[in-house]
Motif scaffolding. Structure first.
Motif, PDB file in Angstrom:
ATOM      1  N   SER A  75       0.773  -0.984   0.086  1.00 31.04           N
ATOM      2  CA  SER A  75       0.098   0.002  -0.146  1.00 31.04           C
ATOM      3  C   SER A  75       0.902   1.251  -0.110  1.00 31.04           C
ATOM      4  O   SER A  75       0.420   2.319  -0.067  1.00 31.04           O
ATOM      5  CB  SER A  75      -0.943  -0.063   1.117  1.00 31.04           C
ATOM      6  N   GLY A  76       2.320   1.156  -0.117  1.00 32.99           N
ATOM      7  CA  GLY A  76       2.920   2.252   0.094  1.00 32.99           C
ATOM      8  C   GLY A  76       3.543   2.811   1.397  1.00 32.99           C
ATOM      9  O   GLY A  76       4.396   3.884   1.442  1.00 32.99           O
ATOM     10  N   LYS A  77       3.061   2.300   2.414  1.00 35.39           N
ATOM     11  CA  LYS A  77       3.536   2.768   3.739  1.00 35.39           C
ATOM     12  C   LYS A  77       4.965   2.203   3.972  1.00 35.39           C
ATOM     13  O   LYS A  77       4.950   0.954   3.821  1.00 35.39           O
ATOM     14  CB  LYS A  77       2.519   2.007   4.683  1.00 35.39           C
ATOM     15  N   LYS A  78       5.621   3.268   4.571  1.00 34.43           N
ATOM     16  CA  LYS A  78       6.975   2.686   5.056  1.00 34.43           C
ATOM     17  C   LYS A  78       7.218   2.380   6.391  1.00 34.43           C
ATOM     18  O   LYS A  78       6.519   3.062   7.212  1.00 34.43           O
ATOM     19  CB  LYS A  78       8.114   3.829   4.673  1.00 34.43           C
ATOM     20  N   PHE A  79       8.193   1.438   6.894  1.00 35.59           N
ATOM     21  CA  PHE A  79       8.023   0.946   8.099  1.00 35.59           C
ATOM     22  C   PHE A  79       9.704   0.316   8.301  1.00 35.59           C
ATOM     23  O   PHE A  79      10.298  -0.067   7.252  1.00 35.59           O
ATOM     24  CB  PHE A  79       6.945   0.191   8.665  1.00 35.59           C
ATOM     25  N   LYS A  80      10.034   0.006   9.488  1.00 33.10           N
ATOM     26  CA  LYS A  80      11.223  -0.727   9.607  1.00 33.10           C
ATOM     27  C   LYS A  80      11.012  -2.278   9.933  1.00 33.10           C
ATOM     28  O   LYS A  80      10.104  -2.490  10.876  1.00 33.10           O
ATOM     29  CB  LYS A  80      12.203   0.170  10.510  1.00 33.10           C
ATOM     30  N   ALA A  81      11.815  -3.230   9.476  1.00 37.94           N
ATOM     31  CA  ALA A  81      11.757  -4.568   9.644  1.00 37.94           C
ATOM     32  C   ALA A  81      13.134  -5.376   9.553  1.00 37.94           C
ATOM     33  O   ALA A  81      14.000  -4.806   8.968  1.00 37.94           O
ATOM     34  CB  ALA A  81      10.551  -5.158   8.758  1.00 37.94           C
ATOM     35  N   VAL A  82      13.215  -6.254  10.173  1.00 37.45           N
ATOM     36  CA  VAL A  82      14.421  -7.228  10.137  1.00 37.45           C
ATOM     37  C   VAL A  82      13.872  -8.442   9.121  1.00 37.45           C
ATOM     38  O   VAL A  82      13.011  -8.976   9.464  1.00 37.45           O
ATOM     39  CB  VAL A  82      14.848  -7.640  11.389  1.00 37.45           C
ATOM     40  N   VAL A  83      14.437  -8.647   8.054  1.00 38.42           N
ATOM     41  CA  VAL A  83      14.298  -9.887   7.253  1.00 38.42           C
ATOM     42  C   VAL A  83      15.074 -10.983   7.798  1.00 38.42           C
ATOM     43  O   VAL A  83      16.339 -10.874   7.923  1.00 38.42           O
ATOM     44  CB  VAL A  83      14.479  -9.541   5.701  1.00 38.42           C
ATOM     45  N   LYS A  84      14.347 -12.198   7.699  1.00 36.98           N
ATOM     46  CA  LYS A  84      15.182 -13.609   8.171  1.00 36.98           C
ATOM     47  C   LYS A  84      15.210 -14.433   6.895  1.00 36.98           C
ATOM     48  O   LYS A  84      14.355 -14.382   6.213  1.00 36.98           O
ATOM     49  CB  LYS A  84      14.360 -14.011   9.422  1.00 36.98           C
ATOM     50  N   PHE A  94       5.692  -7.598   8.006  1.00 35.40           N
ATOM     51  CA  PHE A  94       5.015  -6.187   7.319  1.00 35.40           C
ATOM     52  C   PHE A  94       4.052  -5.571   8.295  1.00 35.40           C
ATOM     53  O   PHE A  94       3.704  -6.369   9.236  1.00 35.40           O
ATOM     54  CB  PHE A  94       4.518  -6.458   5.863  1.00 35.40           C
ATOM     55  N   ASP A  95       3.542  -4.537   8.112  1.00 32.72           N
ATOM     56  CA  ASP A  95       2.797  -3.843   8.992  1.00 32.72           C
ATOM     57  C   ASP A  95       1.568  -4.624   9.369  1.00 32.72           C
ATOM     58  O   ASP A  95       1.144  -4.699  10.508  1.00 32.72           O
ATOM     59  CB  ASP A  95       2.312  -2.457   8.384  1.00 32.72           C
ATOM     60  N   LYS A  96       0.728  -5.029   8.367  1.00 30.29           N
ATOM     61  CA  LYS A  96      -0.414  -5.926   8.819  1.00 30.29           C
ATOM     62  C   LYS A  96      -0.359  -7.305   8.360  1.00 30.29           C
ATOM     63  O   LYS A  96      -1.439  -7.940   8.172  1.00 30.29           O
ATOM     64  CB  LYS A  96      -1.448  -5.255   7.925  1.00 30.29           C
TER      65      LYS A  96
END
Length: 127
Positions: A75-84, A94-96
């Motif tokens: 949806s274009g929302k930016k966020f921080k995450a750790v990919v495993k 992801f956010d949702k």
């Protein structure tokens, strides 16, 4: 196994239900339903550049496995995450939704799960 390659969407399951569930507007769902988009992945060790190329729009996420990275949702929302990386699968929260990517018989198989709905997308390697 390396993810590097260019992949073209071949099939998807539960597209509409999943997109509605994560809050994508109906107009965007309608436009995107039949897009034959391309994914381009460049893997250098544990560092990735992952682009999804839609008609008139490209979304790119750059990340390193195990390190926090800024990501962008469908949806274009930016966020921080750790990919495993577990058992040959890339996993990211992801956010949702939870998203996994893996290579199966040379194809890119992406699975996203939210609220009991599983969205599966299979893309064939074209380069």
């Amino acid at each position: 196994m390396s993810f590097t390659g260019k992949y073209e969407l071949e099939s998807q399951e539960n597209y509409d239900d999943f997109m509605k569930l994560i809050g994508i507007p109906a107009e965007t769902i309608e436009k995107g339903r039949n897009f034959k988009f391309t994914s381009e992945v460049v893997q250098n060790g544990n560092t990735f550049t992952w682009s999804q190329i839609y008609p008139g729009h490209t979304m790119t996420n750059n990340f390193t496995v195990g390190q926090e990275s800024e990501m962008q949702t469908m949806s274009g929302k930016k966020f921080k995450a750790v990919v495993k990386l577990e058992g040959g699968k890339l996993l990211v929260n992801f956010d949702k939704y939870i998203h996994t990517s893996e290579i199966v018989n040379g194809n890119l198989v992406e699975t996203s799960v939210a609220g009991g709905v599983t969205f599966k997308r299979i893309s064939k390697r074209v380069a």
